[in-house]
Design a protein around this motif. Structure first.
Motif, PDB file in Angstrom:
ATOM      1  N   VAL A 101     113.256  37.612  22.698  1.00 29.80           N
ATOM      2  CA  VAL A 101     112.585  37.670  21.396  1.00 29.80           C
ATOM      3  C   VAL A 101     113.547  38.190  20.325  1.00 29.80           C
ATOM      4  CG1 VAL A 101     110.760  38.804  20.083  1.00 29.80           C
ATOM      5  CG2 VAL A 101     110.282  37.896  22.367  1.00 29.80           C
ATOM      6  N   PHE A 102     114.273  39.230  20.643  1.00 27.72           N
ATOM      7  CA  PHE A 102     115.225  39.760  19.674  1.00 27.72           C
ATOM      8  C   PHE A 102     116.337  38.750  19.381  1.00 27.72           C
ATOM      9  CE2 PHE A 102     113.518  44.093  20.360  1.00 27.72           C
ATOM     10  CZ  PHE A 102     113.486  44.517  19.030  1.00 27.72           C
ATOM     11  N   ALA A 103     116.763  38.001  20.397  1.00 26.31           N
ATOM     12  CA  ALA A 103     117.802  36.987  20.180  1.00 26.31           C
ATOM     13  C   ALA A 103     117.321  35.913  19.218  1.00 26.31           C
ATOM     14  CB  ALA A 103     118.203  36.358  21.517  1.00 26.31           C
ATOM     15  N   ILE A 104     116.090  35.456  19.392  1.00 23.95           N
ATOM     16  CA  ILE A 104     115.531  34.443  18.495  1.00 23.95           C
ATOM     17  C   ILE A 104     115.402  35.001  17.087  1.00 23.95           C
ATOM     18  CG2 ILE A 104     113.493  33.039  17.993  1.00 23.95           C
ATOM     19  CD1 ILE A 104     112.973  33.046  21.064  1.00 23.95           C
ATOM     20  N   HIS A 105     114.782  36.169  16.984  1.00 24.80           N
ATOM     21  CA  HIS A 105     114.550  36.766  15.667  1.00 24.80           C
ATOM     22  C   HIS A 105     115.860  37.013  14.919  1.00 24.80           C
ATOM     23  CE1 HIS A 105     112.685  39.180  12.546  1.00 24.80           C
ATOM     24  NE2 HIS A 105     113.616  40.101  12.765  1.00 24.80           N
TER      25      HIS A 105
ATOM     26  N   LEU B  26     103.194  33.898  22.114  1.00 29.02           N
ATOM     27  CA  LEU B  26     103.658  33.221  20.900  1.00 29.02           C
ATOM     28  C   LEU B  26     102.850  33.646  19.678  1.00 29.02           C
ATOM     29  CD1 LEU B  26     104.226  29.638  22.346  1.00 29.02           C
ATOM     30  CD2 LEU B  26     105.958  31.358  21.801  1.00 29.02           C
ATOM     31  N   ASP B  27     101.540  33.809  19.848  1.00 33.38           N
ATOM     32  CA  ASP B  27     100.705  34.243  18.726  1.00 33.38           C
ATOM     33  C   ASP B  27     101.066  35.657  18.285  1.00 33.38           C
ATOM     34  OD1 ASP B  27      99.389  31.840  18.740  1.00 33.38           O
ATOM     35  OD2 ASP B  27      97.582  32.582  19.748  1.00 33.38           O
ATOM     36  N   ALA B  28     101.253  36.542  19.259  1.00 34.77           N
ATOM     37  CA  ALA B  28     101.569  37.934  18.937  1.00 34.77           C
ATOM     38  C   ALA B  28     102.919  38.057  18.231  1.00 34.77           C
ATOM     39  CB  ALA B  28     101.572  38.770  20.213  1.00 34.77           C
TER      40      ALA B  28
ATOM     41  N   VAL C  98     109.211  35.034  15.173  1.00 32.79           N
ATOM     42  CA  VAL C  98     109.920  33.894  15.764  1.00 32.79           C
ATOM     43  C   VAL C  98     109.607  32.571  15.068  1.00 32.79           C
ATOM     44  CG1 VAL C  98     110.058  35.011  18.028  1.00 32.79           C
ATOM     45  CG2 VAL C  98     108.126  33.496  17.516  1.00 32.79           C
ATOM     46  N   ASP C  99     108.773  32.599  14.051  1.00 30.29           N
ATOM     47  CA  ASP C  99     108.485  31.389  13.286  1.00 30.29           C
ATOM     48  C   ASP C  99     109.416  31.337  12.082  1.00 30.29           C
ATOM     49  OD1 ASP C  99     106.554  29.071  12.521  1.00 30.29           O
ATOM     50  OD2 ASP C  99     106.671  30.316  10.713  1.00 30.29           O
ATOM     51  N   PRO C 100     110.170  30.244  11.879  1.00 28.93           N
ATOM     52  CA  PRO C 100     111.148  30.205  10.788  1.00 28.93           C
ATOM     53  C   PRO C 100     110.546  30.413   9.398  1.00 28.93           C
ATOM     54  CG  PRO C 100     110.880  28.043  11.804  1.00 28.93           C
ATOM     55  CD  PRO C 100     110.200  29.029  12.698  1.00 28.93           C
ATOM     56  N   ALA C 101     109.364  29.839   9.138  1.00 27.59           N
ATOM     57  CA  ALA C 101     108.746  30.013   7.825  1.00 27.59           C
ATOM     58  C   ALA C 101     108.340  31.470   7.609  1.00 27.59           C
ATOM     59  CB  ALA C 101     107.532  29.095   7.686  1.00 27.59           C
ATOM     60  N   ALA C 102     107.816  32.104   8.654  1.00 29.74           N
ATOM     61  CA  ALA C 102     107.427  33.505   8.555  1.00 29.74           C
ATOM     62  C   ALA C 102     108.648  34.388   8.315  1.00 29.74           C
ATOM     63  CB  ALA C 102     106.695  33.943   9.820  1.00 29.74           C
TER      64      ALA C 102
END
Length: 213
Positions: free
Chosen positions: A94-98, A163-165, A170-174
């Motif tokens: 998760v941290f890698a994606i973010h 994914l929701d949490a 992790v969502d690019p728009a967010a």
């Protein structure tokens, strides 16, 4: 005697040159003002020749996005393959994606916008990337279930919960909307959500219904 480049090598070199020029034009002129004609002129070829490599401007832009996402996807596979406990791997992933998304947003905002728009349109490049991310997360959850660290009654609902949490992180728009938030602030929030997920996934209550509370 000088060695000659093979036709395949020349094709690859031209392909990469077109991608580099397209990305450069997007950074200089923006997405809307970048044209295949302008890229072709910079490459010293006709726009018809560019279309030999990419059937449309959209396909060209999608390949730019796919190119920088490849290293992240490779990194996620390495994390999933590691021998660490499942929860630790999930947190690292998760941290890698973010951090990768945030870094791209900060250092290359116009190229990151391509990714945001592709995700918003559910373009193939975005769908493929999401599928790869989901696959690696699923692998970790499955491994956690096998080792007794995760209670899974429904694998799909478990993945959806994760994914929701984590959507905001992790969502690019967010991530683009959170540009005014500092990295330490956001990463502290990521850590808190991960702690909560650790408890929920270990408890096996991730498929609860609100009316049951």
């Amino acid at each position: 005697m000088a060695l000659r480049s093979s036709p395949a090598a020349l094709e690859t070199a031209t392909d990469l040159r077109i991608l580099e020029l397209a990305a450069e034009h997007i950074r200089r002129f923006g997405i809307e003002r970048t044209s295949v004609t302008g890229i072709a002129e910079a490459a010293g070829m006709s726009h018809a020749n560019v279309y030999r490599y990419y059937p449309s401007k959209t396909a060209l832009f999608d390949e730019i996005t796919a190119a920088w996402l490849k290293s992240l996807e490779a990194g996620l596979r390495i994390i999933a393959d590691a021998q660490d406990p499942a929860f630790d791997k999930l947190e690292r992933m998760v941290f890698a994606i973010h951090r990768t998304y945030r870094e791209k947003l900060e250092s290359d905002p116009k190229i990151f916008r391509l990714f945001v728009e592709a995700t918003g349109k559910a373009a193939p490049v975005a769908r493929r990337h999401r599928t790869r991310v989901e696959l690696e997360i699923h692998r970790i959850l499955d491994e956690g279930a096998g080792s007794g660290l995760v209670e899974i009654k429904d694998a799909r609902s478990c993945l959806k919960l994760v994914l929701d949490a984590l959507h905001r992180f992790v969502d690019p728009a967010a991530i683009a909307r959170d540009i005014d938030q500092t990295r330490p602030e956001l990463e502290e929030r990521v850590a808190r959500v991960m702690d909560l997920l650790r408890l929920v996934l270990a408890s096996g209550i991730h498929d609860f219904k609100l009316q049951n509370l």
